[in-house]
Structure formats: C-alpha cells, structure tokens
Design an enzyme around this catalytic site. Structure first.
Site, mmCIF file in Angstrom:
data_model
loop_
_atom_site.group_PDB
_atom_site.id
_atom_site.type_symbol
_atom_site.label_atom_id
_atom_site.label_comp_id
_atom_site.label_asym_id
_atom_site.label_seq_id
_atom_site.Cartn_x
_atom_site.Cartn_y
_atom_site.Cartn_z
ATOM 1 N N THR A 131 5.327 38.306 35.261
ATOM 2 C CA THR A 131 6.569 38.497 34.499
ATOM 3 C C THR A 131 7.655 37.519 34.941
ATOM 4 O O THR A 131 8.337 36.918 34.120
ATOM 5 C CB THR A 131 7.085 39.940 34.731
ATOM 6 O OG1 THR A 131 5.971 40.810 34.633
ATOM 7 C CG2 THR A 131 8.128 40.333 33.745
ATOM 8 N N VAL A 132 7.803 37.368 36.267
ATOM 9 C CA VAL A 132 8.881 36.498 36.764
ATOM 10 C C VAL A 132 8.520 35.030 36.533
ATOM 11 O O VAL A 132 9.359 34.234 36.064
ATOM 12 C CB VAL A 132 9.162 36.772 38.257
ATOM 13 C CG1 VAL A 132 10.257 35.842 38.762
ATOM 14 C CG2 VAL A 132 9.564 38.232 38.463
ATOM 15 N N LYS A 174 10.165 39.589 48.953
ATOM 16 C CA LYS A 174 10.868 40.260 50.068
ATOM 17 C C LYS A 174 9.922 40.774 51.141
ATOM 18 O O LYS A 174 10.261 40.789 52.325
ATOM 19 C CB LYS A 174 11.742 41.411 49.586
ATOM 20 C CG LYS A 174 11.064 42.380 48.640
ATOM 21 C CD LYS A 174 11.542 42.130 47.275
ATOM 22 C CE LYS A 174 10.527 42.521 46.239
ATOM 23 N NZ LYS A 174 10.864 41.957 44.935
ATOM 24 N N GLY A 187 17.256 41.400 42.428
ATOM 25 C CA GLY A 187 16.935 40.598 41.239
ATOM 26 C C GLY A 187 18.027 39.643 40.808
ATOM 27 O O GLY A 187 18.291 38.641 41.468
ATOM 28 N N GLU A 220 5.468 50.497 39.649
ATOM 29 C CA GLU A 220 4.150 49.888 39.753
ATOM 30 C C GLU A 220 3.085 50.978 39.638
ATOM 31 O O GLU A 220 3.358 52.155 39.888
ATOM 32 C CB GLU A 220 4.004 49.215 41.130
ATOM 33 C CG GLU A 220 5.086 48.204 41.447
ATOM 34 C CD GLU A 220 5.061 47.003 40.524
ATOM 35 O OE1 GLU A 220 3.975 46.654 40.022
ATOM 36 O OE2 GLU A 220 6.135 46.437 40.273
ATOM 37 N N LYS A 279 13.929 44.653 51.428
ATOM 38 C CA LYS A 279 15.182 44.020 50.992
ATOM 39 C C LYS A 279 16.281 44.226 52.045
ATOM 40 O O LYS A 279 17.087 43.329 52.300
ATOM 41 C CB LYS A 279 15.602 44.592 49.642
ATOM 42 C CG LYS A 279 14.637 44.213 48.508
ATOM 43 C CD LYS A 279 14.879 45.051 47.265
ATOM 44 C CE LYS A 279 13.940 44.687 46.130
ATOM 45 N NZ LYS A 279 13.950 45.663 45.022
HETATM 46 N N1 HSE Z 1 10.179 47.570 42.039
HETATM 47 C C1 HSE Z 1 11.451 47.021 42.415
HETATM 48 C C2 HSE Z 1 12.560 47.910 41.928
HETATM 49 C C3 HSE Z 1 11.679 45.652 41.871
HETATM 50 O O1 HSE Z 1 12.282 48.906 41.285
HETATM 51 O O2 HSE Z 1 13.715 47.622 42.215
HETATM 52 C C4 HSE Z 1 11.002 44.620 42.708
HETATM 53 O O3 HSE Z 1 11.531 44.630 43.991
#
Ligand code: HSE
Length: 435
Positions: free
Chosen positions: A17-18, A109, A138, A194, A209
């Site tokens: 996606t990214v 991360k 993001g 996910e 993060k």
């Molecule tokens: N799955 C993460 C979130 C995004 O829900 O913020 C990717 O780090």
C-alpha cells in the site's frame, strides 16, 4: 543558458500500500516537487516479488526486479526506500544500501526500535542519510518537528496516540458500546487492523514508535524488552463506561518523559485521561502527539497515522529533504548520542494515579478488606463506584486511587486478587493528568 535539473535516482523496495502510494504520488506531484525543490525525484528501479503487482500499479516492466539485492547493488541509484517490512531482510537491505553509499528512507518502526543503534552507526560511518519520517504517526511530520522545529528545546514530555487501530477500537467501544472483540472485528472488516492483530492490539506497534520518539527526544534507544508495553485485551466496555462516569476518556497512550534528575520513562498502556484534555477528543483512526518543550511549551500534532497516501506523504518528504540539497553532500545526522544517555526508569519506580475494577461478591466487609490492603501500602482511595447489587451477587467495585508507585500498586493488586470475595483478575489502568 539552459541549466539542467539535477535528478535524484530512487530505488523502491516493496510495492504494498505504501510503496504504491509513493510511486503514484511521485508521479502526481512531480511538477510541484520540481518547482519546490529544484530537483527531480525519479524512481528508476522497483524491487517487488510479484511482477503482477508491478503491472497492477503501472510500474513499467523495465523498472522491475524481483530481488532487493539487485537494487542495493545498483550503482546508478542514490537513495533506497525500504518498504518491505519485517526486520530481518529489511535490516540487511538497509545495512548494505548504506555501506554501498546510498541514502536510505524507511517507514519501518520495528526495524528502528530493534536495530536503530546499529543502523545509525552505519549511516554515520558512511555519512549517508537514514530518514524515517513515515515510521511514526504516518502522515504527521512529527519526526521533522522534533528534529528541526523544536531543535531549540529540551523535550520535557511526549504523549502520543500513535496506533490508529487501537484508537479506532477504543472509539467504537466508547461511542457504539461495543465490546473489545466486536470492535476489533469491525476494525478488521474496515481494513484497519492486520490479519495478525497482535502488533496493534497488544501495543507492540505503539511501543516501536515510542522507542523512535524516545531516541529523538533523549538520545538513546530503549533496550529491547525494557519498554513497558500493555495492549487493549484486558479492557472491557464497562471500563470505558466507568471511566466516563469519573470524567475520563480511555486511550492507548505512549508516554515518554523526563524528570528533574534526567531519568526517563517510556511506556505504552491504556490510560485514563481527563475528558476535557485535547487528546481525549482524538477519535477513530486518527493519531495525535503532544510534545512539551522547555522553551516552546505545549505543541500538538494531529493527522492520519496510517494508509497509503498519508504514509507516502511522509516518505516523499524524506526524499525531498535529500533532493533539496542534492548533489551537494550534507552531514548525515545521528539519532542517539551516548553522551546524552539518560537513565531509563523501571516501571516499578513510576508513580501515577490508578483505576482499579474488581468483580466482587456483595457481602459485608469486602470493601473494608480491599481498603485495608491499599491502606497497608499507603495507597489512598479518591473515589469508589459500586452499582447497587443484591446480597451475594457479583458486582463491579471501581476504585480511583491516589498517586502510588507502580511497585506498591502491583503488590496491592496481587494481594487483593487473593481475597476470597474477589472473583476475577482485577482490571488495573493508569491515569495521566499531564502535569
Ligand atoms: N497499524 C498501525 C496503526 C499503522 O494502526 O496505527 C502502522 O504502524
């Protein structure tokens, strides 16, 4: 005189996606970027395992290789964008690319949290940039804010809602009265979580993060296993209802702060925050980060923390940062300076207020037994809720507690869980007052 536009030649590793977002946005924003930075950013090669995926995205066949090793070995590329995810191949890719004299941009991360110290040492040794704007929150330019906008500040604290999936789940539990598992199922249906939900709901993604933010703020990488991490699985709908009655919202918060002695705490857990606080109104998949600097005071950053376009926006901003000075060499910046190394507080030392929900049998003396345990550890009760119950029934008993060190609280919870009338493992949540 015709001065040709310099070109930054990019290798893109990964076309999820990214990756697809980066490919499309470099095309759609090409003229804008050239105008703004005076350099063309051009993707010359893309590593993707499935050629079919490249066709779907519209990447010409001539650009596609199936093995990222070809990308990092290509002498005609200046920058590699690592979007393959995971930590094993991504580590090797990043190391090799830096060693081969390429700048690297990553959104990874987990990779930084686990191997950041080694990777930045390699980047320093080879004087290449290792940029990572997309790794936290993001599309919010929080990395650049910390590194540049707030460079004149010592960072006193960072409070972040930095996992959109968890924030979505808590929002749905609060607004629609869903239980955790139903809110998680809904998040999955909407493509927010996910298939393997553990990274999100057990707090690991937020912890990765938080480790990146802590490295930026305090100059050291929290050793693996020492970042206290708790996810959402213990939280029930009723905890959100009681928190609301008490004047609090519930958020999965990353808390990073230092005290007057320079000791640093870094933790991720569900946290009660005053409903009137600005972070309490950050809902759905949105992220927000509140940074307190010693010069500037409080600053707040809000936006989308995930998704193809917001994350691509961050990756392209890193490319633009390199491109803006290209082909001149800029000094590569480190993250983590041993000289600044501060002491990491253990969770046991951390003092906060606490919320405790017990499931107890309604019979005389239970509240007194619980209060006795708390009193014996110098933990004061600031508020109690017990819905009216009939004698002998099991009822929730919710206690708000005054400031107490985590070690005392944990010992008290263990003791309370052994009281005969306490019929389920206590639910314990911490409170943050942003003082
Ligand atoms: N799955 C993460 C979130 C995004 O829900 O913020 C990717 O780090």
């Amino acid at each position: 005189m015709n001065i040709s536009t310099p070109t930054l030649r990019v290798g893109l590793a990964g076309l999820g996606t990214v990756g697809a977002g980066v490919w499309h946005r470099l095309a759609s924003q090409k003229d804008l970027l050239r105008q703004r930075i005076g350099t063309e950013i051009r993707v010359d090669q893309v590593a993707v395992r499935r050629a079919e995926r490249a066709r779907e995205i519209g990447v010409p066949e001539s650009h596609v290789v199936s093995d990222w090793r070809k990308l990092v070995a290509n002498p005609d590329l200046d920058v590699i964008v690592e979007l393959i995810g995971g930590t094993k191949d991504a580590f090797e890719l990043t190391q090799l690319a830096l060693q081969n004299g390429k700048h690297v941009i990553t959104a990874n991360k987990a990779l930084l949290a686990e191997r950041g110290a080694e990777l930045f040492a390699t980047a320093q040794k080879h004087q290449r940039h290792l940029l990572f704007e997309a790794s936290v929150a993001g599309g919010i330019p929080i990395i650049r804010a910390l590194r540049e906008g707030l460079v004149a500040n010592r960072i006193l604290s960072i409070h972040g809602i930095i996992n959109g999936t968890c924030n979505y789940i808590l929002t749905r539990m609060n607004e629609a009265g869903l239980e955790f598992k139903d809110a998680l199922a809904e998040a999955k249906q909407n493509g927010y979580a996910e298939a393997d939900d553990s990274l999100d709901v057990d707090g690991h993604d937020a912890a990765h993060k938080a480790a990146v933010l802590a490295a930026l703020a305090y100059g050291f990488w929290v050793p693996e296993g020492q970042l206290y991490t708790e996810g959402l699985r213990a939280v029930e709908k009723q905890d959100i209802i009681y928190a609301r009655k008490l004047g609090y919202g519930l958020k999965l918060l990353a808390i990073i702060k230092t005290d007057a002695d320079g000791a640093v705490e870094v933790r991720v857990h569900p946290t009660l925050i005053p409903q009137s606080h600005v972070l309490a109104s950050v809902n759905g998949v949105f992220n927000a980060v509140l940074v307190r600097g010693d010069v500037v005071g409080d600053t707040l950053y809000y936006g989308r923390g995930a998704g193809g376009d917001p994350t691509a926006s961050a990756v392209v901003s890193d490319l633009a940062q390199i491109a803006a000075h290209f082909p001149q060499e800029q000094k590569a910046r480190n993250v983590g300076h041993e000289a600044l190394h501060s002491r990491l507080k253990t969770m046991d030392e951390i003092v906060s207020r606490h919320y405790l929900r017990l499931q107890v049998v309604d019979r005389p003396g239970v509240l007194a037994d619980v209060a006795r345990v708390l009193a014996s550890r110098q933990i004061g009760i600031s508020s109690v809720i017990q819905p009216e119950a009939h004698a002998g029934e099991i009822t929730p008993l919710v206690l708000m507690l005054h400031d107490a060190p985590e070690s005392q609280l944990q010992a008290a919870v263990l003791e309370i869980s052994k009281i005969g009338a306490v019929k389920a493992p206590p639910v314990h949540l911490r409170v943050e007052d942003f003082e």
